[in-house]
Enzyme design. Sequence first.
Site, PDB file in Angstrom:
ATOM      1  N   ASN A  16      -0.902   5.403   3.344  1.00 21.05           N
ATOM      2  CA  ASN A  16      -1.135   5.953   2.006  1.00 21.05           C
ATOM      3  C   ASN A  16      -2.335   6.891   2.062  1.00 21.05           C
ATOM      4  OD1 ASN A  16      -1.435   6.460  -0.695  1.00 21.05           O
ATOM      5  ND2 ASN A  16      -1.918   4.373  -1.297  1.00 21.05           N
ATOM      6  N   GLU A  36      -0.350  -7.799   2.483  1.00 20.02           N
ATOM      7  CA  GLU A  36      -0.472  -7.005   3.713  1.00 20.02           C
ATOM      8  C   GLU A  36      -0.084  -7.809   4.945  1.00 20.02           C
ATOM      9  OE1 GLU A  36      -3.841  -3.706   2.448  1.00 20.02           O
ATOM     10  OE2 GLU A  36      -4.334  -5.196   3.987  1.00 20.02           O
ATOM     11  N   SER A  48       0.828  -1.192   0.000  1.00 18.70           N
ATOM     12  CA  SER A  48       0.000   0.000   0.000  1.00 18.70           C
ATOM     13  C   SER A  48       0.869   1.251   0.000  1.00 18.70           C
ATOM     14  CB  SER A  48      -0.903  -0.004   1.240  1.00 18.70           C
ATOM     15  OG  SER A  48      -1.709   1.147   1.267  1.00 18.70           O
ATOM     16  N   GLY A  49       0.546   2.177  -0.914  1.00 18.97           N
ATOM     17  CA  GLY A  49       1.292   3.426  -1.003  1.00 18.97           C
ATOM     18  C   GLY A  49       2.496   3.377  -1.909  1.00 18.97           C
ATOM     19  N   THR A  87      -1.858   2.489  -8.078  1.00 15.80           N
ATOM     20  CA  THR A  87      -2.951   3.222  -8.733  1.00 15.80           C
ATOM     21  C   THR A  87      -2.413   4.238  -9.726  1.00 15.80           C
ATOM     22  OG1 THR A  87      -4.347   2.923  -6.774  1.00 15.80           O
ATOM     23  CG2 THR A  87      -4.964   4.675  -8.307  1.00 15.80           C
ATOM     24  N   SER A 128      -5.247   5.347  -0.745  1.00 12.99           N
ATOM     25  CA  SER A 128      -5.116   3.893  -0.835  1.00 12.99           C
ATOM     26  C   SER A 128      -6.356   3.288  -1.474  1.00 12.99           C
ATOM     27  CB  SER A 128      -4.910   3.305   0.563  1.00 12.99           C
ATOM     28  OG  SER A 128      -4.864   1.899   0.509  1.00 12.99           O
ATOM     29  N   SER A 129      -6.169   2.454  -2.482  1.00 13.61           N
ATOM     30  CA  SER A 129      -7.286   1.730  -3.099  1.00 13.61           C
ATOM     31  C   SER A 129      -7.742   0.650  -2.131  1.00 13.61           C
ATOM     32  CB  SER A 129      -6.854   1.098  -4.422  1.00 13.61           C
ATOM     33  OG  SER A 129      -6.477   2.074  -5.351  1.00 13.61           O
ATOM     34  N   GLY A 174      -1.667  -4.814  -2.388  1.00 12.34           N
ATOM     35  CA  GLY A 174      -0.441  -5.580  -2.240  1.00 12.34           C
ATOM     36  C   GLY A 174      -0.548  -6.530  -1.046  1.00 12.34           C
TER      37      GLY A 174
END
Length: 1024
Positions: free
Chosen positions: A135, A364, A85-86, A90, A138-139, A362
């Site tokens: 992030n 986690e 994440s981050g 995206t 974050s998606s 991603g």
Amino acid sequence: QGSKYHWQSQNVKQSGVDDMVLLSKISEDAIVENLKKRYMDDYIFVSCFIAQYENPPHIYALTDNMYRNMMIDQENQCVIISGESGAGKTVAAKYIMGYISKVSGGGDKVQHVKDIILQSNPLLEAFGNAKTVRNNNSSRFGKYFEIQFSRGGEPDGGKISNFLLEKSRVVSQNENERNFHVYYQLIEGANPQQKEALGIMTPDYYYYLNQSGTYKVDGTNDSKDFQETMEAMNVIGIPEAYQAQGLQIITGILHLGNISFIEAGNYGQVESTDLLAFPAYLLGVDPTRLQDKLTSRKMDSKWGGKSESIDVTLNQEQATYTRDALAKALYTRLFDYLVEAINKAIQKPHEEYSIGVLDIYGFEIFQRNGFEQFCINFVNEKLQQIFIELTLKAEQEEYVQEGIKWTPIEYFNNKVVCDLIENKLNPPGIMSVLDDVCATMHAKGEGADGTLLQKLSAAVGTHEHFNSWNSGFVIHHYAGKVSYEINGFCERNRDVLFTDLIELMQSSEHDFIRSLFPENLNTDKKSRPTTASSKIKKQANDLVNTLMKCTPHYIRCIKPNETKRPKDWEESRFVSITPPNRHQISNSRTFREFSRKYAILTAETWPCWRGGEQQGVLHLLRSVNMDTDQYQMGRSKVFVKAPESLFLLEEMRERKFDMFARTIQKAWRRYIARRKYEQMREEASDILYNSKERRRNSINRNFVGDYLGLEQRPELRQFLAKRERVDFADSVNKFDRRFNSIKRDLILSPKGIYLIGREKVKKGPEKGQIKEVLKRKLEFESIHSVSLSMRQDDFFIVHEAQYDSLLESNFKTEFLSLLCKRYEEVTKNKLSLSFNDRLEFRVKKEGWGGGGTRVVVFQRGQGDLAEIKPAGKTLTINVGDGLPKTSSDRGTWISSTCLTRACLGELNKLSTQWVFTTHTISLSLSLSHLSLSHPPHPLSRMQRKRSISSQRPPPAPSSRPKAQPRPTGPRCRALYQYAGQDTDELSFDTNDIIDLLNEDASGWWRGRFCGKEGLFPGNYVEKI
């Protein structure tokens, strides 16, 4: 590594090594050091064996490679974007969609699809992204965006598959995190009318927003983003009524979250009934029914073969759970509607080509990992399995099949972990055990989670990648060990929305809300309800099947730090990078594919190789002097070992295409220029048509424009403005009041007419030298008209406000056509042209004498050259008859239709042999073989027909005539090549000798060549 410059990157400086397989020493330390060097020099992209020969590493380069491969190989492509994440997943997906939108062509319909593809980003980000501790954007969902293309390469459709929306975020967030962006966008960006209608308050008023205490994000303008979100809805085509009801749902969820419950005699009650009215109003339901459905549940009871429904009152915990379940269901179904609206807007009836972009969470690993992390990490395990299946495993299996000498590569095959999670039987996987426990679960509580942990220990407790502990279990994933807390697993997996809540929403007075709950509750459901884990397992397997049908590409995003600051490098984040093994993984192609792709490199293999396929491949490899230890020949494939060797082939192929593209472009531009000049000549001919006799050499003469070579004449260009365009430049004769001829350089530009002469310097350091002097500049606004005779001479008079100019130019037709065009552009009126054999012009006033007028009289004389006889104020010009006034250039060139047919004929011959990338080369035909260098046909076909009708040959004799002695009459030599257009025309080459039988005034002569009599243009030859 020193800095270098890439041959196709316009001398852009590069840092470190672009492609990590080209490192002199491949190790984890070398890779990390290379990444650090490039990162510190602001080069954030690096490739790992991907088309270095085309572009420096960039998302655009990979996208360009996918697009080319899709068009050339006619295979669907996909890109898997992974990373924590981050890390930038995206943003990478946005780069891909933006690049495709820019480089692909198309009309209005295709542009509409492009707009929807681009506008889907802000819309889905608003409803699917949120600020997390790692992030700011974050998606919180995964998506597979499939951009569909026509066979011409235009994006004309698409499809989005979404999964794993983190709906728990709707009702709760961790500290320093936010709910989904759309809530804050609506609060900040709504207009006063919307705020009043929706009862919008500050974010700290809502329970679903104030748990984290975070409402703002640095660098984010929620008000502006709200306008972009609403604009995206308009572009996608969501009706305004549905947009308004969608905002009511969003606000209704916030107000719903403020309904709290208290415990009263083991039963849950609404603490403040005043808070029921507004969410009920926004959702279009009755407040009393809303209260009943939140605090009670209808259950079916069977006893003695009879079935009856009873209402069960919920306790405080159950009521809170029901409220949150309704909020999550409303939000999830609204999100699914938005995805479906995008799909409907860009769907196409049948699929042709596609490029898929997978943007997913991603892997986690948090301090506390729950059911959501379990599902996310399972999908990442499946994606890792694709990588293994398509690269390491498949590559080595292919070596065995092809009989290639190789050293086995040791790698971890994570299929064993995937089976641990998703197996159905023998032994059952974690998801199967979870579903069995949920099937027997009747109420919320910790008991079901405890049962799950016990059953997992019994089913998979001995698995080498599984361990249990008192509060959960551990899975040994490919990326490391992850501890999952068992608490809440069963409840989140059930994912059941009670029928009471579905009935409540189906009673809404808003049709849009009713459409989000289409279930038929009258059917008797005997099957087990679908669980969250079974849904994600099906989605993951469907995704894998889709990706396996495509040519995969990979983007791995690495987050260099947690501080979100530039050039902050945390070494510990790069300790688990796996180095690529360039000594084992090689590029392979079948003999046929290899020959087809690289056949263009040699004349023997292009367009087709006459021998065996394997011999053709060997010939190509030897032609580029590739060392024998750099490739191996298998049973049906050739394997190229080193990336440098592949880059050599690709670079040579690319240079070939570049050379051919330039050749085609050159020929095409020449053809376009020819068409332009054809049009100019026709326009010029129309000016004089039916008004003035024409010189023979004037017909079909090429227009050059600059006859003075101004690029090499700075002494003439000094009178023009910097970068002033020159339309026409020629040396002309100007006649003064006494009819003396004086040489002048005439220049026509968009600013006027320049007449430049020469004078001797009378004083100063340059005394005695001849210098150019601007004698006169004529502005277009001051020109009244132009006068010409009706004979074939080259004289014309430019009538101007002060005095007129009598000029003589061999290229008067070209000059007048350009002058008329410029005059009309500037004055918005047509230039007046007059034709008469008696012309008057005003001369310049000099000294005390008056200016006065002069007369020019044109009479019939002998020959093509004008004979000048001045007498007082009259100039008599005698000239012989020219071509008829109706002579024209029109119809005498090879028509564009004929030329196009010729091109298409050649293209059809080559269409099965030439394959070019769509956006690099738009034509597959070199026009250079077309004979365009000779002058065009001299006269119109109508004149040619008249010459035929007046001199039609007698019918052929019935018996063979006796051989006649060679005639000794007039003959002529061909100045240019001519190809006859009809059966009664002669064809000949330059310098061929033709017997001249008859000279027709129309310009079409009759002659004999190689035993054949026929017509030919007179201005293609000279008499001898």
